[in-house]
Design an enzyme around this catalytic site. Structure first.
Site, short mmCIF file in Angstrom:
data_model
loop_
_atom_site.label_atom_id
_atom_site.label_comp_id
_atom_site.label_asym_id
_atom_site.label_seq_id
_atom_site.Cartn_x
_atom_site.Cartn_y
_atom_site.Cartn_z
N HIS A 198 0.82 -1.22 0.00
CA HIS A 198 0.00 0.00 0.00
C HIS A 198 0.85 1.27 0.00
CE1 HIS A 198 -3.95 -1.68 0.02
NE2 HIS A 198 -3.68 -2.46 1.05
N ASP A 202 0.80 -4.62 5.34
CA ASP A 202 -0.26 -5.54 4.92
C ASP A 202 -0.33 -5.59 3.40
OD1 ASP A 202 -1.17 -2.83 4.96
OD2 ASP A 202 -3.23 -3.51 4.72
N GLU A 203 -0.95 -6.66 2.91
CA GLU A 203 -1.27 -6.81 1.49
C GLU A 203 -0.11 -6.38 0.57
OE1 GLU A 203 -5.03 -4.66 1.29
OE2 GLU A 203 -6.13 -6.45 1.93
N VAL A 204 1.04 -7.01 0.79
CA VAL A 204 2.21 -6.70 -0.05
C VAL A 204 2.07 -7.50 -1.35
CG1 VAL A 204 4.73 -6.47 -0.10
CG2 VAL A 204 3.52 -6.44 2.09
#
Length: 467
Positions: free
Chosen positions: A86, A142-144
């Site tokens: 992100h 998060d959410e790499v």
């Protein structure tokens, strides 16, 4: 007594500082003990980082005022700066595009470049310089997405024993170590989704558990309670000293959601209370109630903060009291000035007296009735469909009956909605900057009013052509 942080996602429709000053005492009264501030492009970065600032970014003076208001209310502040996934708000800029993991995509930072770590350190240093006496600092992670898919990562992964998990952990460790060196009194927090699927051995050997506290997030109404308890036990065995939970009070039920379904978010808190009851008391540091404003930097806006405040109130009170009851509901209604607060539908009959409550009332009106009333007029009115069809409009053919039976209704509807929209605009100007108002109106209002305006314009032209 665990900590309850209210997450303010400032990457969309960031409220004016003066509005937050009005809201903070209410948050404290409702049971918040702190704020999780996700700044993104609203932080007043300087020097080479100045280009990260949005036009509506807070000034250093506004932020210092906000932090002192939080202190006055006894609210801890935890800043959140993304340092891996992100990273769109940084990597979208040409000047930083060379630090992307995948050349075409601005999501994730390339963990192989020294300059990537230097960039993250510079961001953290500037945020730290404006904050005093911090206990925690959230470094995101998060959410790499697309990790391991960049050219340098592909080469690295070809070497013996290298895995995407190790690559992820090495970057988290580098950022956390950076923080530990410069700010030994501050504990880094990370979102846990990249860690969940890793083996105990991989986590334990990485050294990451000694450096960070994971924040386990789940916004569903049917959390796997047993699975969460086992995950906490696994994290403890790996060496993590404490864990956080993350629930949601808004922004987790639809990418373009405009109204908050309180019942969904209340059930989410009640599920987390079950997890807490079944976990060792000394392992839980606190819970963050997330209030997402966009799903990512490029997504549309979801529910505005004033729209989500009744949900936040219900959620905070449920967590503070260990459940929800008629008595707690009455307390929430009194604090919000909203008798008959609806939990299972979007339609609460009362207006409310909390800061920004008129925005909730007007947004509800628009969300429920604007599109449907325009559709009703243009698609179900027999005069519109029978005597002023697209063909009639194109050829400027008009029967006088339309002028008597349809035009007054169209004019009346347009005037009614114009008045509502002007009221909403005035209410929003007290809370938001022009860019947020413009975006919300473009997404939720203009497409419907425009249809009506075009019909009125065609009516005028057709009447003129006949005359």
């Amino acid at each position: 007594m665990w900590r309850r942080l209210v997450h303010l996602d400032l990457k969309g429709a960031a409220p004016r500082a003066q509005y937050l000053e009005q809201v903070l005492p209410l948050l404290r009264t409702l049971g918040a003990t702190g704020l999780l501030l996700e700044y993104e492009d609203t932080f007043p970065y300087t020097g080479p980082l100045e280009l990260l600032q949005a036009s509506h970014a807070y000034s250093p003076e506004e932020l210092q005022a906000l932090l002192s208001w939080a202190r006055a209310q006894g609210l801890d502040v935890v800043p959140l700066v993304q340092s891996f996934g992100h990273m769109e708000f940084v990597l979208k800029h040409r000047e930083f595009a060379h630090l992307r993991e995948v050349k075409e995509l601005p999501n994730a930072l390339n963990p192989h470049k020294e300059e990537s770590l230097a960039l993250v350190k510079a961001m953290i240093d500037q945020v730290m310089a404006l904050h005093k006496d911090l206990q925690w600092f959230h470094i995101g992670c998060d959410e790499v997405y697309y990790l391991g898919e960049g050219e340098e990562s592909k080469q690295w992964l070809q070497q013996q024993n290298n895995t995407p998990e190790k690559l992820c952990l090495s970057h988290i460790k580098a950022v956390a170590t950076c923080l530990a060196w410069s700010y030994p009194m501050v504990t880094p927090i990370v979102w846990d989704d990249m860690l969940r699927g890793m083996s105990e051995e991989t986590l334990a050997e990485s050294g990451v558990p000694q450096l960070v506290q994971p924040m386990i997030w789940d916004y569903a109404t049917d959390i796997n309670v047993e699975g969460k308890v086992q995950l906490i036990e696994k994290y403890r065995r790996c060496g993590f000293s404490k864990v956080w939970f993350a629930s949601a009070f808004k922004g987790a039920t639809g990418v373009n959601q405009s109204l908050t379904l309180i019942g969904h978010h209340l059930r989410n808190q009640l599920e987390w209370l079950q997890v807490a009851r079944r976990s060792p008391a000394d392992v839980l540091e606190g819970i963050a109630l997330t209030g997402w404003q966009r799903y990512d930097h490029f997504a549309v806006l979801c529910e505005l903060l004033p729209v989500g405040i009744p949900s936040l109130a219900v959620c905070l009170q449920a967590l503070k009291n260990g459940g929800y009851s008629e008595k707690i509901k009455e307390n929430v209604e009194n604090l919000l000035g909203m008798p008959n607060l609806e939990i299972e539908t979007f339609m609460s009959p009362s207006v409310g007296t909390f800061p920004g409550s008129s925005i909730l009332t007007l947004v509800t009106q628009i969300s429920f009735h604007l599109k449907s009333s325009v559709d009703e007029l243009l698609e179900k009115n027999r005069y519109a469909t029978g005597w002023f069809s697209p063909y009639h409009r194109k050829k400027r053919i008009i029967h006088p009956i339309i002028v008597h039976h349809f035009q007054p209704d169209a004019v009346r509807l347009f005037s009614k909605w114009n008045a509502v929209v002007q009221d909403l605009q005035a209410a929003m100007e007290q809370v938001f900057h022009r860019c947020a108002i413009e975006e919300w109106m473009e997404e939720n209002v203009h497409p419907h009013l425009q249809r009506l305006q075009e019909v009125l314009d065609d009516l005028d032209e057709a009447i003129r052509a006949q005359n």
